[in-house]
Design an enzyme around this catalytic site. Structure first.
Site, mmCIF file in Angstrom:
data_model
loop_
_atom_site.group_PDB
_atom_site.id
_atom_site.type_symbol
_atom_site.label_atom_id
_atom_site.label_comp_id
_atom_site.label_asym_id
_atom_site.label_seq_id
_atom_site.Cartn_x
_atom_site.Cartn_y
_atom_site.Cartn_z
ATOM 1 N N HIS A 67 -14.169 -7.358 -4.475
ATOM 2 C CA HIS A 67 -15.449 -7.969 -4.868
ATOM 3 C C HIS A 67 -16.565 -7.656 -3.871
ATOM 4 O O HIS A 67 -17.731 -7.833 -4.189
ATOM 5 C CB HIS A 67 -15.311 -9.472 -5.164
ATOM 6 C CG HIS A 67 -15.262 -10.393 -3.989
ATOM 7 N ND1 HIS A 67 -14.082 -10.871 -3.452
ATOM 8 C CD2 HIS A 67 -16.232 -10.959 -3.248
ATOM 9 C CE1 HIS A 67 -14.350 -11.680 -2.451
ATOM 10 N NE2 HIS A 67 -15.644 -11.763 -2.294
ATOM 11 N N SER A 83 -15.124 -12.927 3.345
ATOM 12 C CA SER A 83 -14.460 -12.073 2.373
ATOM 13 C C SER A 83 -14.214 -10.706 2.978
ATOM 14 O O SER A 83 -15.120 -10.113 3.558
ATOM 15 C CB SER A 83 -15.310 -11.916 1.119
ATOM 16 O OG SER A 83 -15.078 -12.993 0.278
ATOM 17 N N ASP A 122 -7.345 -8.246 -4.359
ATOM 18 C CA ASP A 122 -8.777 -8.125 -4.075
ATOM 19 C C ASP A 122 -9.049 -7.201 -2.874
ATOM 20 O O ASP A 122 -9.409 -7.651 -1.796
ATOM 21 C CB ASP A 122 -9.343 -9.532 -3.826
ATOM 22 C CG ASP A 122 -10.856 -9.588 -3.986
ATOM 23 O OD1 ASP A 122 -11.494 -8.527 -3.996
ATOM 24 O OD2 ASP A 122 -11.386 -10.704 -4.108
HETATM 25 N N1 ARG Z 1 -14.981 -17.307 -4.650
HETATM 26 C C1 ARG Z 1 -15.132 -16.114 -3.891
HETATM 27 C C2 ARG Z 1 -16.483 -16.089 -3.203
HETATM 28 O O1 ARG Z 1 -17.088 -17.094 -3.072
HETATM 29 C C3 ARG Z 1 -14.895 -14.901 -4.724
HETATM 30 C C4 ARG Z 1 -15.981 -14.526 -5.694
HETATM 31 C C5 ARG Z 1 -15.730 -13.235 -6.418
HETATM 32 N N2 ARG Z 1 -14.656 -13.324 -7.381
HETATM 33 C C6 ARG Z 1 -14.803 -13.768 -8.639
HETATM 34 N N3 ARG Z 1 -13.751 -13.866 -9.409
HETATM 35 N N4 ARG Z 1 -15.972 -14.138 -9.107
HETATM 36 O O2 ARG Z 1 -17.190 -15.163 -2.994
HETATM 37 N N1 GLU Z 2 -15.286 -15.243 -1.592
HETATM 38 C C1 GLU Z 2 -16.020 -15.580 -0.426
HETATM 39 C C2 GLU Z 2 -16.886 -14.425 0.074
HETATM 40 O O1 GLU Z 2 -17.195 -13.538 -0.622
HETATM 41 C C3 GLU Z 2 -15.096 -16.064 0.604
HETATM 42 C C4 GLU Z 2 -14.573 -17.307 0.121
HETATM 43 C C5 GLU Z 2 -15.144 -18.477 0.831
HETATM 44 O O2 GLU Z 2 -16.290 -18.890 0.575
HETATM 45 O O3 GLU Z 2 -14.376 -18.949 1.662
HETATM 46 O O4 GLU Z 2 -17.370 -14.416 1.151
#
Ligand code: ARG
Ligand code: GLU
Length: 710
Positions: free
Chosen positions: A83, A645, A219
């Site tokens: 991502h 991330s 990921d």
């Molecule tokens: N929750 C994670 C973040 O805050 C991953 C976001 C990307 N993945 C997704 N399935 N939308 O960035």
């Molecule tokens: N998915 C988050 C990011 O892109 C990390 C997850 C979190 O917020 O801990 O940075």
């Protein structure tokens, strides 16, 4: 009785506070070393961060502007999340080469794809410059004067430093403006895409599984950093060579057991661990629930139409993802704060702080601090609420938001140079095409009806954009809006652009969607922002004092500064958790779970035949766990946030165990209060990453570049 109980809970949790809490400055890690080693770490703070010899920090990069990556070979090979690489993968994709769907693997270096605009930043050194930055600051200064004095000192220190270094110099505040650190960074601008799995591996579970455990997302994506022949940063050139880092990460194939020490090394973006109770309460119990309710209603509408029509499902996938990410996270914040008595714990702490203040008059500085917080946050609340409605309800009405693109055009005059007008029109044409490609009007009409009703029912007249106060009947208004506005029709918008002349602006100026947009923005600029700005400034000042006070009250405690997008080390254990009574989560998932979740009809859960074949033959090679299964993801009690991330999660020997990519939603309160009982980060197991590269994609040559510890 309840009070006593809470006090005990508070005391116990603060006693247990090794607690995995804290995002530590690598340069000061010697103060954590003993604790880390007691928890199992076998390396030293100096192995992690040193400016005298190579250390793990030399392998950690800020990837682009918002993620972390790590270098895993002597040839600049870099791992980050799928991502995080997504935009670049998308940029290289076309109908003929759909790398998002099919994945991509460069089979030799000539096939690697340049990504102009992408940079990676490596920290070379960090220095405490608090004394120099604050040398001319006095307690009597006004806030404005204080800031100007600091800005001036920073400018001078940076200019002086720049004379003697080739690195990029910057200075950032830590501990809410009580300390300042100088950072020397090297920025590499030739970064190439090397490989990525198909989305049904890299994004497996999609937004349904986002923030959720158990998780099965592969990921990761792979890039390579290039430098000039001397190893210095250089823009893309065919003559550039793979960058040889001072250190690359070694990779462990041993996996991790429950209870094992682990740490994350990366770039967390923002946390707020030192807020007063009133602020946490407001965030968790006023602001987040409003945003969650509004977004929830919109997501319900999206879902309804997405389920009915495949085309709509694709059109709204990314919008759904955008709204859904915050929606789920904030739900977790409220749930966590309340379930774990976050506000009460803060209040107990504040009682102790107050008592400490009033012991001697020398602390008069802090008298009434908490009272002032209460007052300021109370003043702030209606404006924060207004802003929450504006951004989550108002501007999620797509036709209004889209009309906003034409705001500038609606203000051109006969004097505006034709060249500027032409430029505007060209870019609006593009925006129009992009907008209508993913636009489904029945959704927008329903969103408009629902959100405007929300506004009228729940926001007082002087806390909403003025156009709303003229609406008598929402249904009738929405009907007219879509009937009369040109922004409901691609044809009409294009026709308008084709025949645009400054004397035809009336049509635009009278457009109800553009008028609604102007009313919203005007409301923000004239009513919300001017009121919020000064209150927030004052809160910043109080917050800085409160931080200083807390550090004085507990001189023995190691405080960690809130995340601010600088390199940090956080540590804890590999472990599962109990999110609720009766629910007990194991700390890892396996390929079995992918087969369980498989659903060929749901995009997020499609499983590639090749992956099934490997699964059926149990063809995992050396990447299998000793239990014989293929481990996919695991949780740990390591304090992380957005920006982490792609960060490496490392074992006691500093070897790579996996890539951090998410948190469990039940513990997302960790941005405000960290609690090791419930806060878990989620990482993809490095063995799954290598298995996909090697066995699934046949890119064994990449694995061969790495240093593997079996
Ligand atoms: N929750 C994670 C973040 O805050 C991953 C976001 C990307 N993945 C997704 N399935 N939308 O960035
Ligand atoms: N998915 C988050 C990011 O892109 C990390 C997850 C979190 O917020 O801990 O940075």
């Amino acid at each position: 009785m309840k009070k006593l109980h809470l006090l005990i809970v508070f005391l116990i949790t603060s006693m247990m506070a090794f607690a995995g809490e804290g995002m530590w400055i690598p340069m000061l890690l010697q103060y954590n070393e003993k604790e880390m080693q007691e928890m199992g770490m076998r390396i030293t703070a100096d192995d992690i961060y040193s400016i005298n010899h190579s250390s793990l920090k030399d392998a950690i990069v800020l990837f682009g502007g918002g993620c972390t990556g790590e270098i895993v070979s002597d040839y600049g090979l870099l791992l980050t999340n799928h991502h995080c690489g997504y935009d670049w993968i998308q940029k290289h994709s076309s109908v003929e080469h759909d790398y998002l769907t099919d994945g991509f693997w460069a089979m030799d270096r000539s096939q690697e794809l340049p990504c102009p605009g992408l940079s990676v930043t490596i920290l070379r050194e960090m220095r405490d410059v608090t004394k120099q930055v604050l040398q001319h600051v006095t307690d009597e200064m006004s806030e404005e004067k204080r800031q100007a004095t600091i800005d001036q000192s920073i400018k001078e220190i940076v200019a002086e430093m720049e004379k003697s270094t080739k690195y990029k110099v910057s200075i950032k505040p830590f501990f809410l403006g009580n300390e300042y650190y100088l950072l020397l960074n090297e920025v590499f601008t030739d970064v190439r895409l090397v490989g990525c799995p198909p989305s049904n591996i890299g994004k497996f579970g999609g937004d349904t599984d986002n923030w959720v455990w158990p998780r099965h997302t592969g990921d990761f994506s792979v890039f390579r950093v290039y430098a000039d022949k001397d190893g210095h940063p250089a823009n893309y050139s065919v003559d550039n060579v793979p960058y040889k880092p001072a250190k690359h990460l070694d990779i462990s194939l041993k996996g991790a057991e429950e209870g094992d020490f682990a740490f994350v090394f990366g770039y967390p973006a923002r946390t707020n661990e030192y807020l007063p109770a009133v602020a946490v309460d407001q965030e968790a119990n006023v602001i987040d629930p409003i945003a969650v309710r509004l977004r929830g209603e919109i997501l319900d509408i999206y879902n309804k139409y997405q389920e009915q029509d495949k085309k709509v499902r694709i059109q709204y996938a990314s919008k759904h993802a955008g709204l859904g990410n915050g929606w789920k996270k904030w739900m977790g914040v409220t749930e966590g704060i309340n379930h774990f008595h976050g506000v009460e714990k803060k209040r107990y702490y504040e009682e102790a702080f107050e008592k400490w203040c009033y012991v001697t008059f020398q602390r008069s500085f802090y008298f009434n601090l908490l009272q002032q917080f209460e007052e300021k946050y109370k003043e702030l609340e209606p404006y924060r609420v207004a802003y929450t409605y504006l951004s989550n309800a108002g501007l999620n009405i797509e036709i209004i938001d889209f009309a906003g693109n034409f705001n500038k055009l609606s203000q051109v005059t006969a004097d505006t140079p034709q060249e500027d007008v032409d430029k505007m029109i060209a870019s609006l044409r593009k925006a129009t095409q992009a907008f209508f490609k993913d636009y489904y009007q029945p959704i927008d009409e329903e969103v408009a009806r629902t959100m405007l009703s929300e506004y009228l029912e729940n926001q007082p007249a002087d806390f909403r954009p003025s156009f709303l106060n003229e609406i008598k009947d929402v249904d009738a208004y929405v009907e007219q809006l879509f009937k009369k506005s040109i922004f409901a029709s691609e044809e009409q918008v294009n026709d308008f652009l084709d025949h645009f002349k400054p004397n035809k602006l009336k049509k635009l100026q009278k457009d109800p969607a553009l008028q609604a947009y102007q009313s919203m923005i005007g409301f923000y600029r004239e009513e919300v922002n001017p009121k919020m700005g000064p209150i927030n400034k004052e809160i910043d000042r109080l917050q800085r004092l409160y931080m200083k006070g807390q550090m004085q009250m507990e001189p023995e405690k190691r405080f960690s500064p809130d995340a601010n997008f600088t390199l940090r080390v956080t540590y804890g254990k590999v472990e599962g958790f109990k999110p609720q009574d009766g629910k007990n989560y194991r700390h890892f998932t396996t390929l079995d779970g992918i087969m369980e979740k498989e659903n060929p009809d749901i995009y997020d859960y499609v499983v590639e035949p090749r992956l099934k074949e490997l699964y059926n033959n149990k063809d995992y090679g050396r990447y299998a766990d000793k239990d014989g299964t293929m481990h996919v993801a695991f949780t740990a009690s390591v304090h992380t946030t957005g920006g982490n991330s792609g960060s490496p999660i490392l074992n006691a020997d500093g070897q790579l165990l996996g890539l951090n990519f998410d948190r469990c939603w039940e513990g997302t309160m960790s941005d405000l209060i960290y609690d090791s009982a419930i806060c878990r980060n989620i990482s993809v197991d490095i063995r799954y990453v290598l298995f996909i590269m090697d066995k699934f994609a046949g890119a064994r040559h990449l694995v061969d570049e790495m240093t593997i510890v079996e």
